[in-house]
Design a protein around this motif. Structure first.
Motif, PDB file in Angstrom:
ATOM      1  N   ALA A 145      17.317  -5.582 -17.886  1.00  0.00           N
ATOM      2  CA  ALA A 145      16.994  -4.672 -18.980  1.00  0.00           C
ATOM      3  C   ALA A 145      18.288  -4.180 -19.637  1.00  0.00           C
ATOM      4  CB  ALA A 145      16.198  -3.490 -18.446  1.00  0.00           C
ATOM      5  N   PRO A 146      18.205  -3.646 -20.838  1.00  0.00           N
ATOM      6  CA  PRO A 146      19.391  -3.057 -21.466  1.00  0.00           C
ATOM      7  C   PRO A 146      19.879  -1.834 -20.701  1.00  0.00           C
ATOM      8  CG  PRO A 146      17.676  -3.520 -23.089  1.00  0.00           C
ATOM      9  CD  PRO A 146      17.046  -3.672 -21.738  1.00  0.00           C
ATOM     10  N   THR A 286       7.778  -1.065  -2.587  1.00  0.00           N
ATOM     11  CA  THR A 286       6.348  -1.076  -2.898  1.00  0.00           C
ATOM     12  C   THR A 286       5.510  -0.721  -1.674  1.00  0.00           C
ATOM     13  OG1 THR A 286       6.726  -2.810  -4.546  1.00  0.00           O
ATOM     14  CG2 THR A 286       4.471  -2.512  -3.797  1.00  0.00           C
ATOM     15  N   LEU A 287       6.032  -1.015  -0.480  1.00  0.00           N
ATOM     16  CA  LEU A 287       5.255  -0.776   0.738  1.00  0.00           C
ATOM     17  C   LEU A 287       5.118   0.699   1.072  1.00  0.00           C
ATOM     18  CD1 LEU A 287       6.470  -3.711   3.008  1.00  0.00           C
ATOM     19  CD2 LEU A 287       4.590  -3.626   1.370  1.00  0.00           C
ATOM     20  N   ALA A 288       5.862   1.549   0.399  1.00  0.00           N
ATOM     21  CA  ALA A 288       5.628   3.001   0.427  1.00  0.00           C
ATOM     22  C   ALA A 288       5.702   3.618   1.816  1.00  0.00           C
ATOM     23  CB  ALA A 288       4.266   3.333  -0.200  1.00  0.00           C
ATOM     24  N   GLY A 289       6.324   2.949   2.762  1.00  0.00           N
ATOM     25  CA  GLY A 289       6.536   3.531   4.072  1.00  0.00           C
ATOM     26  C   GLY A 289       5.354   3.459   4.997  1.00  0.00           C
ATOM     27  N   SER A 290       4.231   2.879   4.559  1.00  0.00           N
ATOM     28  CA  SER A 290       3.052   2.841   5.428  1.00  0.00           C
ATOM     29  C   SER A 290       2.441   1.451   5.455  1.00  0.00           C
ATOM     30  CB  SER A 290       2.013   3.860   4.951  1.00  0.00           C
ATOM     31  OG  SER A 290       1.633   3.594   3.609  1.00  0.00           O
ATOM     32  N   GLY A 291       3.260   0.443   5.273  1.00  0.00           N
ATOM     33  CA  GLY A 291       2.761  -0.916   5.360  1.00  0.00           C
ATOM     34  C   GLY A 291       1.695  -1.192   4.321  1.00  0.00           C
ATOM     35  N   PHE A 292       0.621  -1.833   4.724  1.00  0.00           N
ATOM     36  CA  PHE A 292      -0.384  -2.264   3.773  1.00  0.00           C
ATOM     37  C   PHE A 292      -1.623  -1.386   3.780  1.00  0.00           C
ATOM     38  CE2 PHE A 292       2.313  -5.890   4.808  1.00  0.00           C
ATOM     39  CZ  PHE A 292       2.805  -6.139   3.535  1.00  0.00           C
ATOM     40  N   HIS A 293      -1.485  -0.156   4.308  1.00  0.00           N
ATOM     41  CA  HIS A 293      -2.531   0.842   4.122  1.00  0.00           C
ATOM     42  C   HIS A 293      -2.362   1.526   2.779  1.00  0.00           C
ATOM     43  CE1 HIS A 293      -3.766   0.172   8.170  1.00  0.00           C
ATOM     44  NE2 HIS A 293      -2.641   0.635   8.685  1.00  0.00           N
ATOM     45  N   GLN A 294      -1.195   1.397   2.172  1.00  0.00           N
ATOM     46  CA  GLN A 294      -0.901   1.993   0.871  1.00  0.00           C
ATOM     47  C   GLN A 294       0.233   1.200   0.242  1.00  0.00           C
ATOM     48  OE1 GLN A 294       0.454   6.037   1.071  1.00  0.00           O
ATOM     49  NE2 GLN A 294       0.766   6.219  -1.141  1.00  0.00           N
ATOM     50  N   LEU A 295       0.147   0.929  -1.046  1.00  0.00           N
ATOM     51  CA  LEU A 295       1.225   0.275  -1.777  1.00  0.00           C
ATOM     52  C   LEU A 295       1.595   1.119  -2.989  1.00  0.00           C
ATOM     53  CD1 LEU A 295       0.453  -2.224   0.005  1.00  0.00           C
ATOM     54  CD2 LEU A 295       1.011  -3.641  -1.967  1.00  0.00           C
ATOM     55  N   GLN A 296       2.894   1.241  -3.239  1.00  0.00           N
ATOM     56  CA  GLN A 296       3.372   2.031  -4.369  1.00  0.00           C
ATOM     57  C   GLN A 296       3.428   1.122  -5.603  1.00  0.00           C
ATOM     58  OE1 GLN A 296       4.223   5.355  -4.192  1.00  0.00           O
ATOM     59  NE2 GLN A 296       4.569   5.414  -6.407  1.00  0.00           N
ATOM     60  N   ILE A 297       2.291   1.004  -6.296  1.00  0.00           N
ATOM     61  CA  ILE A 297       2.187   0.127  -7.457  1.00  0.00           C
ATOM     62  C   ILE A 297       2.543   0.861  -8.746  1.00  0.00           C
ATOM     63  CG2 ILE A 297       0.562  -1.243  -8.830  1.00  0.00           C
ATOM     64  CD1 ILE A 297       1.427  -2.601  -6.297  1.00  0.00           C
ATOM     65  N   HIS A 298       2.224   2.144  -8.858  1.00  0.00           N
ATOM     66  CA  HIS A 298       2.586   2.858 -10.087  1.00  0.00           C
ATOM     67  C   HIS A 298       4.082   3.182 -10.063  1.00  0.00           C
ATOM     68  CE1 HIS A 298       1.640   6.227  -7.327  1.00  0.00           C
ATOM     69  NE2 HIS A 298       2.437   6.974  -8.080  1.00  0.00           N
ATOM     70  N   ARG A 299       4.720   2.921 -11.166  1.00  0.00           N
ATOM     71  CA  ARG A 299       6.166   3.043 -11.285  1.00  0.00           C
ATOM     72  C   ARG A 299       6.543   3.044 -12.752  1.00  0.00           C
ATOM     73  NH1 ARG A 299       4.157  -1.907 -10.515  1.00  0.00           N
ATOM     74  NH2 ARG A 299       5.230  -3.806 -11.192  1.00  0.00           N
ATOM     75  N   ARG A 300       7.841   3.251 -13.025  1.00  0.00           N
ATOM     76  CA  ARG A 300       8.322   3.255 -14.411  1.00  0.00           C
ATOM     77  C   ARG A 300       9.429   2.231 -14.580  1.00  0.00           C
ATOM     78  NH1 ARG A 300       7.754   9.027 -13.564  1.00  0.00           N
ATOM     79  NH2 ARG A 300       5.920   9.744 -14.719  1.00  0.00           N
ATOM     80  N   LEU A 301       9.385   1.537 -15.703  1.00  0.00           N
ATOM     81  CA  LEU A 301      10.434   0.608 -16.079  1.00  0.00           C
ATOM     82  C   LEU A 301      11.009   1.046 -17.413  1.00  0.00           C
ATOM     83  CD1 LEU A 301       8.652  -2.791 -15.247  1.00  0.00           C
ATOM     84  CD2 LEU A 301      10.301  -1.553 -13.831  1.00  0.00           C
ATOM     85  N   HIS A 302      12.323   0.916 -17.551  1.00  0.00           N
ATOM     86  CA  HIS A 302      13.009   1.360 -18.764  1.00  0.00           C
ATOM     87  C   HIS A 302      13.600   0.156 -19.490  1.00  0.00           C
ATOM     88  CE1 HIS A 302      13.156   5.653 -17.307  1.00  0.00           C
ATOM     89  NE2 HIS A 302      12.986   5.006 -16.160  1.00  0.00           N
ATOM     90  N   TRP A 303      13.458   0.144 -20.810  1.00  0.00           N
ATOM     91  CA  TRP A 303      14.110  -0.875 -21.626  1.00  0.00           C
ATOM     92  C   TRP A 303      15.075  -0.157 -22.563  1.00  0.00           C
ATOM     93  CZ3 TRP A 303      13.281  -5.674 -20.013  1.00  0.00           C
ATOM     94  CH2 TRP A 303      13.856  -6.711 -20.753  1.00  0.00           C
ATOM     95  N   GLY A 304      16.157   0.344 -21.949  1.00  0.00           N
ATOM     96  CA  GLY A 304      17.085   1.178 -22.693  1.00  0.00           C
ATOM     97  C   GLY A 304      16.356   2.384 -23.254  1.00  0.00           C
ATOM     98  N   ARG A 305      16.705   2.746 -24.482  1.00  0.00           N
ATOM     99  CA  ARG A 305      16.018   3.842 -25.174  1.00  0.00           C
ATOM    100  C   ARG A 305      14.883   3.335 -26.057  1.00  0.00           C
ATOM    101  NH1 ARG A 305      18.736   6.320 -28.868  1.00  0.00           N
ATOM    102  NH2 ARG A 305      20.595   5.023 -28.992  1.00  0.00           N
ATOM    103  N   LEU A 306      14.653   2.027 -26.024  1.00  0.00           N
ATOM    104  CA  LEU A 306      13.600   1.472 -26.870  1.00  0.00           C
ATOM    105  C   LEU A 306      12.212   1.740 -26.302  1.00  0.00           C
ATOM    106  CD1 LEU A 306      12.821  -0.225 -29.351  1.00  0.00           C
ATOM    107  CD2 LEU A 306      13.057  -2.269 -27.914  1.00  0.00           C
TER     108      LEU A 306
END
Length: 534
Positions: A145-146, A286-306
């Motif tokens: 990403a930028p 993504t494994l969120a510290g608890s293996g496959f009982h929970q996955l950290q799928i929500h997240r943020r990605l940045h493309w510079g300031r665009l």
């Protein structure tokens, strides 16, 4: 298509598995002994390569090592941990290698490989490949990403969802790859859990896999889908950011509730989530510290300031669908007067913690008006669909109207500079004005808060008719376009001053070589919410 591997040991702890995944994904330096060229008599990279979740200085590289088709005569190393070499270069010929190293392909994780490369230059294209013995994978192309403070002139992204194997070939991916995106957003239903129908009339192809009952069944399902060359090419042409919907596990599941007894359902869900992680270019975090009982799928990605992309998860934390009996299937649609539960203000589509996370992120976007476009990448249609019959869907945002109103209130109170929602799931193209909620003190004409593009499927059928969809559109003035007869994907060209969405459709989903055409094109101008026909 069965790709046999030794299943994970049943006594391995989730904490140990998380630690191993993080260790295996480290971009380690290449030791001298790793250059040994042992003979490999099959293609261990038959599922292709992929990359994902780019940041300004790094990206995730993915592959999964397949064992020989017949393990009976295989050497012992195939049953254990494998050392895979990887290279990242400026050029496709690998004359200028930027980084190289080894990664561990663990049997506990289906011999999948997730290399988290760091220390790269921002806003830059790279090429990568994997090696095992004398076998070399296909070459993938990825990018960073930028820089966080940069305002790039363009981001081109593809968004897509829903690729049931039997309903069509994946010609859409061939055209998406030819569009040369910077980033691909996959919004759910990467696999479908169903067995093929006995009657194959009207289907593009069939398979012999059963309804999944365990981890190996889900691995086989991913191996089937990933065997498609057009899908492999799309993974290799650009980095992906992925989320999931229901068919990666079971149709219409909601958090910890599915069909059958909970004691049997939860292990099945964990197996499905593990297979998802094993086959996607995701970070070990993504494994969120608890293996496959929970996955950290929500997240943020940045493309510079665009652009700032808020990747949402509308399955893992939601409340059970309104008026659904636990352990049974969802009701599909109800009449609100016969199901008052659907209006309960305590019900959440995202889960309360994710709601707060999203509202805080949007408020931060509002404070930082230098971010041009706030993107909500989620699974389904956000805007309401009021049916002429009076029925209301229970499995989409329509089934959680109070949760939708809370998000609309957050957008109205702290509006980002520009907000665009992307979705899938419904196997139809919808383009909508996202309207402010109708509160008791609202005056004047309804206000447009944001723009929405909900894309059709890669291959999955819509299950309705255009006549019925036209009737819905007439009943919902915020709907600018509604089409159910096309399969394809969305292509977005994003600049600091304009967002352009082109809806791409296939001539014939049953033809692997199908041509594609532009169904419609809409633009959103900076500072002016609402799509306009182009």
């Amino acid at each position: 298509m069965r790709c046999p591997v030794h299943p994970p040991s049943l006594d391995i702890s989730r904490r140990t598995l998380l630690r191993q995944a993080a260790w295996a994904g480290m971009a380690t330096q290449l030791p001298r002994w790793a250059w040994a060229q042992a003979a490999v008599r099959h293609d261990p990279f038959g599922l292709g390569v992929a990359s994902g979740d780019p940041v300004h200085d790094g990206v995730v590289l993915w592959t999964r090592v397949l064992p020989p088709a017949d393990l009976a005569g295989a050497h012992a190393p195939w049953a254990g941990t494998l050392t895979v070499r990887w290279e990242l270069a400026d050029d496709a010929q690998f004359r200028h290698i930027v980084q190289q190293g080894t990664a561990m392909a663990l049997p506990e994780l289906g011999h999948s490989v997730h290399v988290e490369v760091a220390g790269l230059r921002p806003d830059r294209w790279y090429h990568y490949r994997f090696m095992l013995g004398d076998a070399t994978s296909p070459v993938g192309r990825t990018r960073t990403a930028p820089a966080p403070d940069a305002l790039p002139g363009r981001l081109r992204l593809v968004f897509a969802s829903c690729q049931r194997w039997e309903h069509g070939h994946y010609a859409a991916w061939r055209h998406a790859c030819a569009d040369q995106p910077d980033l691909v957003l996959f919004l759910g239903d990467y696999i479908y859990e169903y067995p093929s129908p006995q009657d194959a009339t009207g289907l593009a192809r069939v398979h012999a896999l059963r309804l999944p009952r365990n981890l190996q069944d889900y691995r086989d399902r991913y191996a089937l889908h990933k065997s498609d060359p057009a899908l492999q090419a799309a993974h290799a042409c650009a980095p992906w950011a992925v989320t999931w919907d229901d068919h990666e596990v079971q149709n219409d599941y909601a958090a910890g509730q599915g069909r059958g007894e909970r004691a049997e359902w939860l292990p099945l869900r964990s197996a499905a989530w593990q297979a998802f992680y094993e086959h996607m270019p995701l970070r070990a975090s993504t494994l969120a510290g608890s293996g496959f009982h929970q996955l950290q799928i929500h997240r943020r990605l940045h493309w510079g300031r665009l652009a700032r992309l808020h990747m949402l998860d509308t399955r893992q934390y939601r409340d059970l669908q309104a008026c659904r009996t636990p352990g049974k299937g969802a009701t599909g649609a109800v009449r609100p007067d016969a199901c008052p539960e659907i209006l309960d203000s305590h019900r959440s589509f995202l889960g309360w913690e994710q709601e707060q996370w999203l509202h805080a992120g949007l408020a931060a976007d509002a404070r930082n008006q230098a971010t041009r476009w706030s993107v909500l990448a989620q699974q389904t249609l956000f805007s309401p669909r009021r049916y002429p019959s009076g029925l209301q869907s229970t499995d989409s945002w329509d089934g959680y109207p109070a949760a939708r109103d809370r998000l609309l209130q957050a957008l109205a109170q702290h509006p980002p500079r520009n907000t665009v929602l992307l979705g899938g799931d419904i196997h139809q193209n919808y383009v909508c004005n996202v309207m402010a909620p109708h509160g008791p003190h609202a005056h004047g004409a309804p206000r447009i808060l944001a723009s929405e593009f909900c894309g059709t499927s890669i291959s999955s059928r819509a299950g309705t008719t255009q006549e019925k969809v036209d009737a819905i559109a007439r009943h919902n003035p915020h709907v600018l376009l509604a089409r159910c007869e096309e399969r394809g994907y969305g292509l977005c060209d994003i600049t600091p001053t304009r967002w352009t969405t082109t809806l791409r459709a296939l001539r014939d989903p049953l033809d692997a070589g199908s041509a594609a055409y532009t169904l419609a094109r809409f633009v959103v101008e900076d500072g002016r919410p609402g799509p306009q026909p182009a």
